[in-house]
Scaffold this motif. Sequence first.
Motif, PDB file in Angstrom:
ATOM      1  N   ALA A   7      15.890 -24.032   9.493  1.00 35.32           N
ATOM      2  CA  ALA A   7      16.724 -23.075  10.211  1.00 35.32           C
ATOM      3  C   ALA A   7      15.897 -21.882  10.647  1.00 35.32           C
ATOM      4  O   ALA A   7      14.879 -21.542  10.041  1.00 35.32           O
ATOM      5  CB  ALA A   7      17.887 -22.615   9.322  1.00 35.32           C
ATOM      6  N   GLY A   8      16.341 -21.236  11.716  1.00 33.49           N
ATOM      7  CA  GLY A   8      15.671 -20.040  12.207  1.00 33.49           C
ATOM      8  C   GLY A   8      16.622 -19.178  13.004  1.00 33.49           C
ATOM      9  O   GLY A   8      17.654 -19.647  13.495  1.00 33.49           O
ATOM     10  N   PHE A  29      20.743 -16.000  10.331  1.00 28.70           N
ATOM     11  CA  PHE A  29      20.665 -16.497   8.965  1.00 28.70           C
ATOM     12  C   PHE A  29      20.309 -15.405   7.963  1.00 28.70           C
ATOM     13  O   PHE A  29      20.121 -15.709   6.781  1.00 28.70           O
ATOM     14  CB  PHE A  29      19.663 -17.647   8.874  1.00 28.70           C
ATOM     15  CG  PHE A  29      20.181 -18.926   9.470  1.00 28.70           C
ATOM     16  CD1 PHE A  29      21.186 -19.650   8.841  1.00 28.70           C
ATOM     17  CD2 PHE A  29      19.675 -19.420  10.662  1.00 28.70           C
ATOM     18  CE1 PHE A  29      21.666 -20.829   9.385  1.00 28.70           C
ATOM     19  CE2 PHE A  29      20.150 -20.599  11.219  1.00 28.70           C
ATOM     20  CZ  PHE A  29      21.153 -21.309  10.580  1.00 28.70           C
ATOM     21  N   GLY A  61      16.218 -15.219   5.686  1.00 28.11           N
ATOM     22  CA  GLY A  61      16.914 -16.497   5.807  1.00 28.11           C
ATOM     23  C   GLY A  61      17.785 -16.844   4.617  1.00 28.11           C
ATOM     24  O   GLY A  61      18.057 -18.014   4.352  1.00 28.11           O
ATOM     25  N   ALA A  75      20.645 -19.171   5.129  1.00 31.87           N
ATOM     26  CA  ALA A  75      20.280 -20.542   5.474  1.00 31.87           C
ATOM     27  C   ALA A  75      20.260 -21.430   4.237  1.00 31.87           C
ATOM     28  O   ALA A  75      20.809 -22.537   4.231  1.00 31.87           O
ATOM     29  CB  ALA A  75      18.914 -20.563   6.167  1.00 31.87           C
ATOM     30  N   GLN A  76      19.628 -20.962   3.182  1.00 34.15           N
ATOM     31  CA  GLN A  76      19.582 -21.738   1.947  1.00 34.15           C
ATOM     32  C   GLN A  76      20.974 -21.880   1.351  1.00 34.15           C
ATOM     33  O   GLN A  76      21.347 -22.953   0.854  1.00 34.15           O
ATOM     34  CB  GLN A  76      18.652 -21.076   0.936  1.00 34.15           C
ATOM     35  CG  GLN A  76      18.518 -21.858  -0.369  1.00 34.15           C
ATOM     36  CD  GLN A  76      17.559 -21.202  -1.348  1.00 34.15           C
ATOM     37  OE1 GLN A  76      17.086 -20.102  -1.114  1.00 34.15           O
ATOM     38  NE2 GLN A  76      17.291 -21.874  -2.444  1.00 34.15           N
ATOM     39  N   ALA A 114      20.421 -25.481   4.284  1.00 29.64           N
ATOM     40  CA  ALA A 114      19.169 -25.799   4.973  1.00 29.64           C
ATOM     41  C   ALA A 114      18.040 -25.920   3.957  1.00 29.64           C
ATOM     42  O   ALA A 114      17.974 -25.159   2.986  1.00 29.64           O
ATOM     43  CB  ALA A 114      18.842 -24.727   6.009  1.00 29.64           C
ATOM     44  N   TRP A 133      13.550 -22.385   6.024  1.00 28.13           N
ATOM     45  CA  TRP A 133      13.833 -21.354   7.022  1.00 28.13           C
ATOM     46  C   TRP A 133      12.511 -20.749   7.448  1.00 28.13           C
ATOM     47  O   TRP A 133      11.571 -20.629   6.656  1.00 28.13           O
ATOM     48  CB  TRP A 133      14.733 -20.269   6.450  1.00 28.13           C
ATOM     49  CG  TRP A 133      15.059 -19.166   7.419  1.00 28.13           C
ATOM     50  CD1 TRP A 133      15.983 -19.197   8.411  1.00 28.13           C
ATOM     51  CD2 TRP A 133      14.447 -17.878   7.504  1.00 28.13           C
ATOM     52  NE1 TRP A 133      16.007 -18.009   9.105  1.00 28.13           N
ATOM     53  CE2 TRP A 133      15.069 -17.173   8.565  1.00 28.13           C
ATOM     54  CE3 TRP A 133      13.433 -17.236   6.785  1.00 28.13           C
ATOM     55  CZ2 TRP A 133      14.709 -15.879   8.926  1.00 28.13           C
ATOM     56  CZ3 TRP A 133      13.079 -15.944   7.142  1.00 28.13           C
ATOM     57  CH2 TRP A 133      13.720 -15.288   8.194  1.00 28.13           C
TER      58      TRP A 133
END
Length: 350
Positions: free
Chosen positions: A182-183, A187, A191, A194-195, A199, A202
């Motif tokens: 992810a980016g 996020f 990031g 994201a986690q 995901a 990141w």
Amino acid sequence: MTAPGGTLTPITAPIADAYLGLVADGDEVGATELIGSLLADGVPAQRIIVDLIGGAQRRVGELWAANQWTVAREHAATAVGERALAAVAARTTVPPRRGRIALACVDGEWHGLPARMLAELLRLDGWRIDFLGANVPGRHLIVHLHQTGPDAVALSCMLPTRLPRAHAAITACRAAGLPVIAGGRGFGPGGRYAQRLGAQAWAATGEEAVTRLATDWPPRNVTDLPLPEDESFLGDEEYTHLARCRPQLIATAMDRLPTVYPPARDYDPVQAESTSEDMGHIADFLAAALYVGEPEIFLDFVSWTAEVLSSRSIPSTALRQGLTLISDQLVDFPTATSMLTTALQSLPRT
């Protein structure tokens, strides 16, 4: 990343200023000619993408936020940036030697240029890229994955309001057996969202994503990867209520606004529509904050909005009343009310 041959001419401040001037003027021909001359002089394509095109886009966003540029001018500048990026792609050829990556902006995310820049950086590093563009519905993304069988999926999310849809896309990709990197600013810092949404990785920048993918990623066995943190709080009762009642929240707030903020009585249709959109942004960012359990999402939005309004000589009273009108309708939802109260307390009193 490996740079093309030739003299490594840096992107100097005068070059960056010249390119920004061309972007500001909407001069696609001049911008692409400048790109061509830089490549001919040996400037690595990666530096043109990251430092020149990317740097100019960040500056364009700042100029809009400061009310120095209109939305139309910002859009025109972005179009020039897309043409400049296409000019880089047309003048650089790198045979794919690594693997295949599907890259897309999550459903509802229209900021496609950052993702397109990443696509070109990955292509330059030897990946075969399926760039699916902006606003890719999750079901269409999954169909593409089953049809093409890439090694990994890269998802871009620039606005936190798209996090619920990003979560759905990530979950579907993992169910299909594909890892997700992810980016994007959506996020969160580092990031961290994201986690939380599942995901596996990141990247803060396009270059970081290239390095990550070229070294220890993507993983070969998704089933061995750790699952995300407990997801039981995601999309809880408060989020669900806010998402379902969004139209009514906005309509009620607009009906009550002239009573608590008399200047709104004289709004013309354009001003009224803009104000309604602002109410929608309040609801959307609040919903995103509730979805992932992160008040900072909403507080950062309110702080940024206050700065944007100030640059346009709009008093914080207008934002204060908007927040209050939404809060008055959510008295039975303590988490949402707490976020709104904290946001109100953060605003200057004028």
